[in-house]
Design a protein around this motif. Structure first.
Motif, PDB file in Angstrom:
ATOM      1  N   SER A   1       0.778  -1.325   0.107  1.00  0.00           N
ATOM      2  CA  SER A   1      -0.114  -0.137  -0.036  1.00  0.00           C
ATOM      3  C   SER A   1       0.788   1.173  -0.040  1.00  0.00           C
ATOM      4  CB  SER A   1      -0.856   0.240   1.034  1.00  0.00           C
ATOM      5  OG  SER A   1      -1.658   1.428   1.332  1.00  0.00           O
ATOM      6  N   VAL A   2       0.544   2.233  -0.870  1.00  0.00           N
ATOM      7  CA  VAL A   2       1.308   3.418  -0.966  1.00  0.00           C
ATOM      8  C   VAL A   2       0.449   4.509  -0.148  1.00  0.00           C
ATOM      9  CG1 VAL A   2       2.581   2.909  -3.136  1.00  0.00           C
ATOM     10  CG2 VAL A   2       0.512   4.006  -3.074  1.00  0.00           C
ATOM     11  N   ASP A   3      -0.612   4.141   0.564  1.00  0.00           N
ATOM     12  CA  ASP A   3      -1.469   5.092   1.461  1.00  0.00           C
ATOM     13  C   ASP A   3      -1.890   4.256   2.660  1.00  0.00           C
ATOM     14  OD1 ASP A   3      -2.750   7.514   2.174  1.00  0.00           O
ATOM     15  OD2 ASP A   3      -4.438   6.784   0.901  1.00  0.00           O
ATOM     16  N   PRO A   4      -0.723   4.102   3.565  1.00  0.00           N
ATOM     17  CA  PRO A   4      -0.563   3.183   4.733  1.00  0.00           C
ATOM     18  C   PRO A   4      -1.575   4.012   5.779  1.00  0.00           C
ATOM     19  CG  PRO A   4       1.342   4.282   4.761  1.00  0.00           C
ATOM     20  CD  PRO A   4       0.728   4.576   3.229  1.00  0.00           C
ATOM     21  N   GLU A   5      -1.766   5.108   5.975  1.00  0.00           N
ATOM     22  CA  GLU A   5      -2.660   5.831   7.009  1.00  0.00           C
ATOM     23  C   GLU A   5      -4.142   5.428   6.776  1.00  0.00           C
ATOM     24  OE1 GLU A   5      -1.666   7.648   9.809  1.00  0.00           O
ATOM     25  OE2 GLU A   5       0.225   7.098   8.811  1.00  0.00           O
ATOM     26  N   ILE A   6      -4.397   5.298   5.518  1.00  0.00           N
ATOM     27  CA  ILE A   6      -5.842   4.806   5.364  1.00  0.00           C
ATOM     28  C   ILE A   6      -6.027   3.417   5.341  1.00  0.00           C
ATOM     29  CG2 ILE A   6      -7.756   4.931   3.353  1.00  0.00           C
ATOM     30  CD1 ILE A   6      -7.363   7.933   4.249  1.00  0.00           C
ATOM     31  N   ASP A   7      -4.902   2.903   4.290  1.00  0.00           N
ATOM     32  CA  ASP A   7      -4.955   1.218   4.363  1.00  0.00           C
ATOM     33  C   ASP A   7      -4.565   0.464   5.475  1.00  0.00           C
ATOM     34  OD1 ASP A   7      -5.966   1.971   1.533  1.00  0.00           O
ATOM     35  OD2 ASP A   7      -4.181   1.650   0.642  1.00  0.00           O
ATOM     36  N   LYS A   8      -5.490   0.251   6.424  1.00  0.00           N
ATOM     37  CA  LYS A   8      -5.334  -0.347   7.459  1.00  0.00           C
ATOM     38  C   LYS A   8      -5.486  -2.074   7.020  1.00  0.00           C
ATOM     39  CE  LYS A   8      -4.320   3.098  10.108  1.00  0.00           C
ATOM     40  NZ  LYS A   8      -2.811   3.425  10.330  1.00  0.00           N
ATOM     41  N   PRO A   9      -5.023  -3.039   7.898  1.00  0.00           N
ATOM     42  CA  PRO A   9      -5.251  -4.484   7.406  1.00  0.00           C
ATOM     43  C   PRO A   9      -6.555  -4.630   6.909  1.00  0.00           C
ATOM     44  CG  PRO A   9      -3.540  -4.345   9.333  1.00  0.00           C
ATOM     45  CD  PRO A   9      -4.012  -2.870   9.083  1.00  0.00           C
ATOM     46  N   GLU A  10      -7.462  -4.265   7.630  1.00  0.00           N
ATOM     47  CA  GLU A  10      -9.009  -4.579   7.482  1.00  0.00           C
ATOM     48  C   GLU A  10      -9.307  -3.904   6.236  1.00  0.00           C
ATOM     49  OE1 GLU A  10      -9.053  -1.481  10.452  1.00  0.00           O
ATOM     50  OE2 GLU A  10      -7.891  -3.137  10.317  1.00  0.00           O
ATOM     51  N   VAL A  11      -8.871  -2.888   5.732  1.00  0.00           N
ATOM     52  CA  VAL A  11      -9.385  -2.180   4.669  1.00  0.00           C
ATOM     53  C   VAL A  11      -8.681  -2.898   3.280  1.00  0.00           C
ATOM     54  CG1 VAL A  11      -9.254   0.017   3.414  1.00  0.00           C
ATOM     55  CG2 VAL A  11      -9.658   0.247   5.871  1.00  0.00           C
ATOM     56  N   LEU A  12      -7.509  -3.346   3.746  1.00  0.00           N
ATOM     57  CA  LEU A  12      -6.764  -4.089   2.320  1.00  0.00           C
ATOM     58  C   LEU A  12      -7.392  -5.580   2.431  1.00  0.00           C
ATOM     59  CD1 LEU A  12      -3.020  -3.199   3.323  1.00  0.00           C
ATOM     60  CD2 LEU A  12      -4.329  -2.416   1.345  1.00  0.00           C
ATOM     61  N   ARG A  13      -7.980  -5.989   3.400  1.00  0.00           N
ATOM     62  CA  ARG A  13      -8.582  -7.255   3.323  1.00  0.00           C
ATOM     63  C   ARG A  13      -9.966  -7.182   2.566  1.00  0.00           C
ATOM     64  NH1 ARG A  13      -9.859 -12.468   4.191  1.00  0.00           N
ATOM     65  NH2 ARG A  13      -7.916 -13.124   5.073  1.00  0.00           N
ATOM     66  N   GLU A  14     -10.493  -6.089   2.820  1.00  0.00           N
ATOM     67  CA  GLU A  14     -11.939  -6.135   2.032  1.00  0.00           C
ATOM     68  C   GLU A  14     -11.678  -5.870   0.636  1.00  0.00           C
ATOM     69  OE1 GLU A  14     -15.132  -2.526   2.208  1.00  0.00           O
ATOM     70  OE2 GLU A  14     -14.422  -3.367   4.350  1.00  0.00           O
ATOM     71  N   TYR A  15     -10.584  -4.882   0.395  1.00  0.00           N
ATOM     72  CA  TYR A  15     -10.216  -4.436  -1.091  1.00  0.00           C
ATOM     73  C   TYR A  15      -9.811  -5.784  -1.837  1.00  0.00           C
ATOM     74  CZ  TYR A  15      -7.362  -2.409  -4.819  1.00  0.00           C
ATOM     75  OH  TYR A  15      -6.939  -2.045  -5.997  1.00  0.00           O
ATOM     76  N   GLY A  16      -8.925  -6.728  -1.312  1.00  0.00           N
ATOM     77  CA  GLY A  16      -8.531  -7.877  -1.776  1.00  0.00           C
ATOM     78  C   GLY A  16      -9.783  -8.694  -2.020  1.00  0.00           C
ATOM     79  N   GLU A  17     -10.701  -8.938  -1.266  1.00  0.00           N
ATOM     80  CA  GLU A  17     -11.824  -9.721  -1.402  1.00  0.00           C
ATOM     81  C   GLU A  17     -12.612  -9.258  -2.517  1.00  0.00           C
ATOM     82  OE1 GLU A  17     -13.709  -9.356   2.567  1.00  0.00           O
ATOM     83  OE2 GLU A  17     -12.430 -10.974   3.302  1.00  0.00           O
TER      84      GLU A  17
END
Length: 194
Positions: A98-114
């Protein structure tokens, strides 16, 4: 005669070794060393460079709030994941930083990947670092720019897929956005694994 053999045999072996290694050489290969890291994935688990040692991996840089290139890049990474399965290529990891780590917390990335039906068994979406860290890490390790302009919610970043060998060295980069050379990527992965 013995002197000639002593000279010719080593020369022949050098030639043979060079010929074999050239057959397995990735065209226009790069040689960038990925600096040591330990970041968090979409499950809040640590993923480190050490975890990836001994494996071939493909990396890209994306963020979930992206309004332009990230959606097609992530769709293309999903296609690569599917192609690897179709080709029977195993033990390859996919890493999306992630190039936006302040927004992209683990749960946000999981939802994105899903949303892309990502198979998380070999595809990790990484975060857990500062904006400054990802900007310096991308430049030092992958020779690509990541920059979040002040007061802007969009991030400037590379649209490449980077192929990393078992030693943690970036050996090649490909377009991750358009005209993806999937056949070449698969071929080069197989070359690294052979």
């Amino acid at each position: 005669m013995k002197i000639i053999l002593k000279v010719l045999v080593p020369l022949f072996l050098v030639f043979l070794t060079a010929a074999c290694s050239n057959e397995q050489k990735i065209p226009n290969a790069t040689d960038y060393e990925v600096e040591s890291f330990t970041f968090k994935n979409q499950d809040n688990a640590d993923i480190s460079l050490e975890d990836l040692k001994g494996k071939v991996w493909v990396a890209d840089f994306v963020f979930t709030n992206c309004t332009t290139v990230c959606l097609p890049m992530t769709a293309n990474m999903k296609k690569l994941q599917e192609r690897l399965v179709e080709e029977g290529v195993e033990d390859v990891q996919l890493i999306s930083f992630s190039v936006d780590p302040e927004i992209d917390k683990p749960e946000v990335l999981r939802e994105y990947g899903e949303k892309f039906n990502a198979d998380f068994s070999n595809w990790h979406f990484l975060t857990g670092y500062s904006q400054d860290k990802i900007e310096s890490f991308s430049l030092d390790s992958f020779k690509v720019i990541v920059q979040k302009p002040e007061g802007n919610d969009q991030v400037t970043h590379s649209v490449s897929f980077s192929l990393v060998d078992q030693e943690g060295r970036v050996v090649q980069s490909y377009s991750g956005l358009a005209d993806i050379p999937m056949d070449d990527i698969i071929k080069h992965i197989k070359m690294l694994q052979s």
